[in-house]
Scaffold this active site. Structure first.
Site, PDB file in Angstrom:
ATOM      1  N   CYS A   5      91.204  20.337 -22.964  1.00  0.00           N
ATOM      2  CA  CYS A   5      90.010  20.210 -22.459  1.00  0.00           C
ATOM      3  C   CYS A   5      89.432  21.293 -21.737  1.00  0.00           C
ATOM      4  CB  CYS A   5      89.599  18.901 -21.368  1.00  0.00           C
ATOM      5  SG  CYS A   5      90.920  19.080 -20.103  1.00  0.00           S
ATOM      6  N   TYR A   6      90.332  22.260 -21.409  1.00  0.00           N
ATOM      7  CA  TYR A   6      89.924  23.675 -20.557  1.00  0.00           C
ATOM      8  C   TYR A   6      89.305  24.602 -21.586  1.00  0.00           C
ATOM      9  CZ  TYR A   6      93.991  25.680 -23.272  1.00  0.00           C
ATOM     10  OH  TYR A   6      95.036  26.129 -24.069  1.00  0.00           O
TER      11      TYR A   6
END
Length: 104
Positions: free
Chosen positions: A54-55
């Site tokens: 998700c980063y």
């Protein structure tokens, strides 16, 4: 049939190392361009950060999230830089060079 969050996670899993996608781009690829905020909610409760990167999701302008789930924007930036992503002097990802060019 996968639920909305599962569709979002399927897209995010495909973002390659060294690339980023915007919330809106993930929403569109997951099936609904109006889900940009839902993408944020889904990533905030990411059940598998080891496999759902998700980063690698930033704003359309390349800004990192100030509320990044793993400890703030500085951690997100460090993780992206470790992937080889370059930031501009204004602190945003260089979207021209690092945006994931994936289509539906």
């Amino acid at each position: 049939m996968p639920n909305t969050f599962e569709l979002i996670y399927q897209v995010v899993r495909r973002i390659p190392r060294g690339k980023v996608a915007s919330y809106g781009q993930v929403a569109r690829l997951a099936g609904n361009p109006r889900w940009a905020r839902v993408v944020g909610y889904a990533l905030h409760v990411n059940p598998d950060p080891e496999n759902i990167p998700c980063y690698r999701v930033v704003t359309q302008n390349g800004q990192t999230s100030p509320a990044f789930a793993f400890g703030g924007a500085d951690i997100q930036r460090a993780m992206l830089e470790a992937d080889g992503v370059v930031f501009l002097p204004n602190g945003c990802v260089d979207m021209e060079h690092f945006r994931w060019e994936q289509t539906v």
